[in-house]
Design a protein around this motif. Structure first.
Motif, PDB file in Angstrom:
ATOM      1  N   ASN A 136       0.799  -1.218   0.000  1.00 46.07           N
ATOM      2  CA  ASN A 136       0.000   0.000   0.000  1.00 46.07           C
ATOM      3  C   ASN A 136       0.835   1.274   0.000  1.00 46.07           C
ATOM      4  N   ASP A 137       2.131   1.148   0.208  1.00 40.40           N
ATOM      5  CA  ASP A 137       3.006   2.301  -0.010  1.00 40.40           C
ATOM      6  C   ASP A 137       3.219   2.528  -1.498  1.00 40.40           C
ATOM      7  N   TYR A 138       3.230   1.461  -2.265  1.00 34.82           N
ATOM      8  CA  TYR A 138       3.447   1.557  -3.709  1.00 34.82           C
ATOM      9  C   TYR A 138       2.153   1.820  -4.481  1.00 34.82           C
ATOM     10  N   TYR A 139       1.067   1.194  -4.039  1.00 36.20           N
ATOM     11  CA  TYR A 139      -0.176   1.226  -4.812  1.00 36.20           C
ATOM     12  C   TYR A 139      -1.344   1.667  -3.938  1.00 36.20           C
ATOM     13  N   GLY A 140      -2.221   2.510  -4.515  1.00 36.15           N
ATOM     14  CA  GLY A 140      -3.400   2.968  -3.805  1.00 36.15           C
ATOM     15  C   GLY A 140      -4.434   1.864  -3.673  1.00 36.15           C
ATOM     16  N   PRO A 141      -5.244   1.916  -2.617  1.00 37.70           N
ATOM     17  CA  PRO A 141      -6.249   0.873  -2.408  1.00 37.70           C
ATOM     18  C   PRO A 141      -7.407   0.999  -3.391  1.00 37.70           C
ATOM     19  N   GLN A 142      -8.080  -0.112  -3.608  1.00 41.21           N
ATOM     20  CA  GLN A 142      -9.265  -0.145  -4.450  1.00 41.21           C
ATOM     21  C   GLN A 142     -10.364  -0.898  -3.714  1.00 41.21           C
ATOM     22  N   PRO A 143     -11.629  -0.543  -3.963  1.00 43.35           N
ATOM     23  CA  PRO A 143     -12.717  -1.279  -3.302  1.00 43.35           C
ATOM     24  C   PRO A 143     -12.661  -2.757  -3.655  1.00 43.35           C
TER      25      PRO A 143
END
Length: 337
Positions: A136-143
């Motif tokens: 989650n530091d590299y990629y944003g969360p998704q539903p």
């Protein structure tokens, strides 16, 4: 006055010609269940998710006669803009005056939250520290569907670690977080970057050697680049990783590291009283989803501490029977051989 409508369900005709009720009791039970569920959701989302705690544990891994060392582990902050209470609590941990701070990743849950994360951790960056990153530091969360994590428990598919290898082609269609800004902030404070790297620090007159890995959850770990075990010159060596996958724990333990620090699991995040976590979001067993335990591999045994973390994915902002936490580990001298 017109009486309120009755919600008892009638069905059929008795031999006296009157309608008889059959389902009133089940509907009442359903109503009670729904009410209890609403209370639990309100508690999980409105109170427990912000009920920050400090876990304290002792780990006997220092050389005999050494002065105890206090290591503060923070993990899975998942910062979102506006989370002021979390920011204040994190900054207040500096009052513990730790000898060392270890950040085991997943600092972000919002691409715009790097400034807030660095501000919150600013008081802690006055102390010696080291860090690894999580997915989650590299990629944003998704539903995501909540059932996805439950199905992973059965299928063994976690992150990019599908048993059939089908998820190893890389992350696609994801939001990219400004992780380099976070890295630059940590580096400017003098914290060690342990992304598939080794680093050394001198703390309390002891030579510490820290060996870290990038996140196994998205298969960025490269143990071959840091393999070989502790250096004989170090007074203490330990491993640092975001997600406690068994292949990583096996490698650290077989290489004779006495202590491994990890996060990622959120302690299960949604737990059942007297049962514990439903899932771990990796291949570690539920009994070791958080807290201090041990791991055995290669005829050796290491202490393992898994932090339940202090945040949640922004799309699942709830915790139940698993409060957000940081951990103060007091490292003490081991028994003499």
């Amino acid at each position: 006055m017109i009486p309120p409508p009755s919600y008892e369900v009638s069905c059929g005709v008795c031999h006296h010609g009157r309608m008889r009720t059959r389902y009133a009791a089940p509907l009442k039970a359903l109503g009670v269940t729904a009410a209890v569920g609403a209370v639990c959701v309100g508690y999980a989302a409105g109170y427990e998710v912000r009920s920050f705690r400090l876990r304290r544990v002792e780990v006997p891994v220092l050389p005999p006669g050494a002065k105890p060392m206090r290591v503060l582990q923070v993990s899975d902050i998942h910062m979102v803009n506006g989370q002021r209470k979390k920011q204040v609590w994190l900054g207040g941990l500096a009052a513990l005056r730790p000898d060392l701070v270890i950040n085991t990743g997943d600092n972000l849950s919002d691409p715009d939250a790097v400034p807030q994360t660095l501000d919150a951790l600013g008081p802690l960056m006055d102390f010696p520290g080291a860090y690894v990153f999580g997915s989650n530091d590299y990629y944003g969360p998704q539903p995501k569907s909540p059932t996805r994590y439950l199905s992973a428990m059965v299928s063994g598919n976690h992150g990019m670690n599908n048993a059939d290898g089908s998820a190893r082609r890389g992350v696609k269609g994801a939001i990219h977080n400004p992780w380099t800004d976070l890295r630059d902030g940590f580096d400017a404070a003098g914290w060690l970057d342990l992304t598939n790297r080794r680093g050394t620090l001198k703390v309390n007159d002891l030579e510490l050697e820290l060996t870290g890995l990038d996140d196994p959850h998205i298969r960025r770990d490269r143990y071959a680049e840091v393999a070989g075990g502790p250096s004989p010159e170090a007074d203490l060596s330990f491993g640092v990783v975001h997600a406690p996958y068994l292949r990583v724990l096996d490698a650290f333990t077989a290489d004779n590291y006495p202590l491994i620090l990890a996060g990622h699991t959120h302690g299960g995040q949604l737990c059942l009283p007297f049962y514990g976590a439903l899932v771990t979001n990796c291949d570690i067993d539920r009994k070791r989803v958080k807290g201090l335990s041990t791991h055995a591999a290669g005829g050796r045994r290491s202490f393992l501490h898994v932090s339940a973390g202090c945040g949640t994915n922004r799309y699942t902002p709830v915790r139940f029977a698993c409060p957000p936490e940081a951990t103060l580990l007091t490292l003490t001298p081991r028994a003499r051989d």
